[in-house]
Design a protein around this motif. Sequence first.
Motif, PDB file in Angstrom:
ATOM      1  N   SER A 582      -6.228  21.416  26.871  1.00  0.00           N
ATOM      2  CA  SER A 582      -5.436  20.436  26.124  1.00  0.00           C
ATOM      3  C   SER A 582      -5.228  19.159  26.925  1.00  0.00           C
ATOM      4  CB  SER A 582      -4.079  21.048  25.749  1.00  0.00           C
ATOM      5  OG  SER A 582      -4.240  22.207  24.969  1.00  0.00           O
ATOM      6  N   LEU A 583      -4.901  19.305  28.207  1.00  0.00           N
ATOM      7  CA  LEU A 583      -4.733  18.125  29.052  1.00  0.00           C
ATOM      8  C   LEU A 583      -6.048  17.374  29.212  1.00  0.00           C
ATOM      9  CD1 LEU A 583      -2.362  19.567  31.819  1.00  0.00           C
ATOM     10  CD2 LEU A 583      -1.771  18.004  29.967  1.00  0.00           C
ATOM     11  N   LEU A 584      -7.133  18.122  29.380  1.00  0.00           N
ATOM     12  CA  LEU A 584      -8.434  17.462  29.502  1.00  0.00           C
ATOM     13  C   LEU A 584      -8.791  16.719  28.217  1.00  0.00           C
ATOM     14  CD1 LEU A 584     -10.566  20.154  31.381  1.00  0.00           C
ATOM     15  CD2 LEU A 584      -9.643  18.022  32.295  1.00  0.00           C
ATOM     16  N   GLN A 585      -8.476  17.317  27.086  1.00  0.00           N
ATOM     17  CA  GLN A 585      -8.775  16.669  25.814  1.00  0.00           C
ATOM     18  C   GLN A 585      -7.972  15.371  25.660  1.00  0.00           C
ATOM     19  OE1 GLN A 585      -8.173  19.213  22.451  1.00  0.00           O
ATOM     20  NE2 GLN A 585      -8.917  17.723  20.965  1.00  0.00           N
ATOM     21  N   GLY A 586      -6.691  15.404  26.028  1.00  0.00           N
ATOM     22  CA  GLY A 586      -5.890  14.184  25.975  1.00  0.00           C
ATOM     23  C   GLY A 586      -6.416  13.111  26.909  1.00  0.00           C
ATOM     24  N   ALA A 587      -6.842  13.521  28.103  1.00  0.00           N
ATOM     25  CA  ALA A 587      -7.398  12.555  29.054  1.00  0.00           C
ATOM     26  C   ALA A 587      -8.723  11.986  28.553  1.00  0.00           C
ATOM     27  CB  ALA A 587      -7.572  13.217  30.418  1.00  0.00           C
ATOM     28  N   GLU A 588      -9.557  12.817  27.963  1.00  0.00           N
ATOM     29  CA  GLU A 588     -10.850  12.342  27.454  1.00  0.00           C
ATOM     30  C   GLU A 588     -10.655  11.370  26.289  1.00  0.00           C
ATOM     31  OE1 GLU A 588     -13.773  12.708  28.686  1.00  0.00           O
ATOM     32  OE2 GLU A 588     -13.133  14.029  30.312  1.00  0.00           O
ATOM     33  N   ALA A 589      -9.668  11.632  25.436  1.00  0.00           N
ATOM     34  CA  ALA A 589      -9.392  10.704  24.339  1.00  0.00           C
ATOM     35  C   ALA A 589      -8.972   9.340  24.875  1.00  0.00           C
ATOM     36  CB  ALA A 589      -8.303  11.283  23.434  1.00  0.00           C
ATOM     37  N   LEU A 590      -8.232   9.336  25.967  1.00  0.00           N
ATOM     38  CA  LEU A 590      -7.848   8.068  26.589  1.00  0.00           C
ATOM     39  C   LEU A 590      -9.044   7.398  27.252  1.00  0.00           C
ATOM     40  CD1 LEU A 590      -5.490   6.192  27.286  1.00  0.00           C
ATOM     41  CD2 LEU A 590      -5.040   7.586  29.294  1.00  0.00           C
ATOM     42  N   LEU A 591      -9.891   8.194  27.866  1.00  0.00           N
ATOM     43  CA  LEU A 591     -11.059   7.634  28.549  1.00  0.00           C
ATOM     44  C   LEU A 591     -12.069   7.049  27.562  1.00  0.00           C
ATOM     45  CD1 LEU A 591     -12.308   7.317  31.377  1.00  0.00           C
ATOM     46  CD2 LEU A 591     -13.443   9.516  31.034  1.00  0.00           C
TER      47      LEU A 591
END
Length: 772
Positions: A582-591
């Motif tokens: 979930s954290l990785l997904q949120g970070a990827e959406a920002l990236l």
Amino acid sequence: MSPTEVASAALPGANRHKSVSALFGDDADSEPLWFKKDTFAKADFDSEAYIRDLRRFVAFDTLRTELRGHLGALKNELVELINRDYTDFVNLSTKLVDVDGAVLRMRMPLNELRARLVTVRESVHTSLAALQDGLKRRADASASREVLELLLDTSHVVSKVKKLLVELQSFPEDGAQVPAQGDSEGKVTRAYSNGNIAGDAAEHGASLEDARSRLLERIASEMNRLKFYVAQAQDLPFIQNMQPRIGNADVSLDASLRRCFEGGLERRDDTVIYHCLRAYAAIDNTAGAEEVFRSAIVAPFVQRSVPPSPARDTVGASADKLAEVFDEIEVHIQTECQFLLDKAVAANSGLHVFDFLSNSILKEVHSAIQKGKSGAFSPGKPAEFLANYKSSLKFLRFLEGYCQSPAAVAAFRSQTAYTDFMRQWNLGVYFTLRFQEIAQSLDTALSAPTPSPIHVGSSRAADGSLGLALQSSVTLWDCLQRCWKEGVYIEAVSDKFLRLTLQLLSRYTTWLSTGLAARKAGNATSHPGGEWALAAAPEDFVLVRHDVELLVGMVKGSYMDHVLPLLSGNNSEEVCEVVRQSLLQGAEALLAIVPALSDVLTEALTEKCVEVLRQVKGIIATYRMTNRPLPSRHSPYVTSVLQPLKTFVEDERFAHLTKEIRAELILSVSEKITVTYDVLARDMVSVARTTESSLQRLRRGARQRGAGAGTETNDNNISDNLSDKICAQLFLDVQEYGRRLAALGIAAADMTAYTSLWQCVAPPDRQNVVEF
């Protein structure tokens, strides 16, 4: 007549023909599927019903034909049977002599046997009825006897309990020792004992309280037996009439047991306590023992630690703090309750039915806090609420330390007192306040009209991380960290804090996406919240990109390393993996927004540089309007083409940028400028050559007219060729442009657009080698 002749005579002509056909294998007359021979052999066969069923789909003629055929077949079978046993059939008439007489001779004994059997059956039925009636009366008598014995036992136990209670009341109320027989007080001893438990205890020099506790245990055992009897016959009038006596005995026993148990607790008399607890367990009144322990031992020191109303010196900031209160209560538990808690959990003690931890200690502590420090449960002050909540968890872990196994801990947590105590901590309201506090700070930072850069070197977040360039990014990082700080985070609502973390990342991502969409549309009418992007300078977007990449790196690195250990304590590996994803997904959406952020600055810098580059069109006018010689140096505009990009790179406001971002930005802008340069150069060369071709046609026409008039016209040499001059000037400019790119760290020869530009303006002998 022979058997063959008899069979032949029995067959009609048609059937004889049919049998012959069947004999030779002719199956033309085989029976249809609807004709079932087995139907005629059924016991409930009804000819009318049979014909009524078949007439719906079979004609009468067809049915009659089939039935006649079947009749012929049956007669054939009969003839075959007669032929097979023909001798017996012929001799049958000779053997059947005096058949009626034989039947009469056999019928007489059978009738006699039947009469005897009927007589025997009637006798058996009579005996069976008598036996069943006797068994029923015996069962009724047995049931009545059991009820009578139960009533007698009940009456006996009631009398015994009454006698024991009278004996119990004869004990003196003080705790003096019962003198042994034969001393000066022997008469008193015999008066109390009379051969009973008190006398036995006196013989061993035991105290009166010890004897009283033993007697109470015995009475409790008898009361338990009495309750068992009453439960079996509670509807009987005899038992109902005895209920008042039983109730009085129960009340008397409870009062005496309470006094004895209180006295044993005050004196720490292990024997008395043990017998009293066994008595409470025998009458299934564990709540009574727990209440006595609560009121006699626990309540005094808890009320001293938590007065019913706050004292004057504690009113104020520390009035509702529980840390010191719990510490003081723990000390009292260790000194004043340890003896009973150890006895209750001891192996083979038989006292595991008591739960003094929850029903005595925790229940009293909960009640005292509600009366004396009710504000401790209020989440209105989140910091104090969290401190009190953590102190309460520490106190509960202290109580759980007295549990001997994980099963005992689970049983302790399932108690009503534990549930009521935990229900007082309104974690939902606490999280709501924290949510508003954290989310509001981020919304305030994101609602600024323009991104607010911070000074270089001051972007140090709470954990010491460096490099963030915008105040909004610093606020986001601070909010993300606050969700999991020790002074904010609560493990019981970890799912809510995880959701808040993902919402913060999503809110920041939406803020950036809305701003980019508003800037692309040129207005924020359809994209509310994107006004900041319209007011921001293009250079600010590179700072946004820098912060985004830095935030993504920190979320995937140190932030995740901090969050996952907090969740791994009470969660499985699968849950931790879901959190990580979930954290990785949120970070990827920002990236994923990074390319769009880069395009804003890239297009702005490219536009500034291209604006200067458009001066290249002046070369055509210069050489078209004048008769200049071939150029020997580059044009002045070349030195200014890359100046906006160079100025941006050297600006101290963007010292946050990493080398990778700078190199990527320079390369991207340079490629776009070079592509535009290539297009402009090709257009100029094309226009110059078209103009030159037109001029050459005009000159040829002029020469022809001049020759006809007798005048001479001189051809222009290569130095007067317009396209050659323009190409020569552009070649010098492109060489200088390549050197400017090299000064910025760009290998121009490796750029496809620059190679195309070079080949467009370079002389034929230098087309394949890019050197400047």
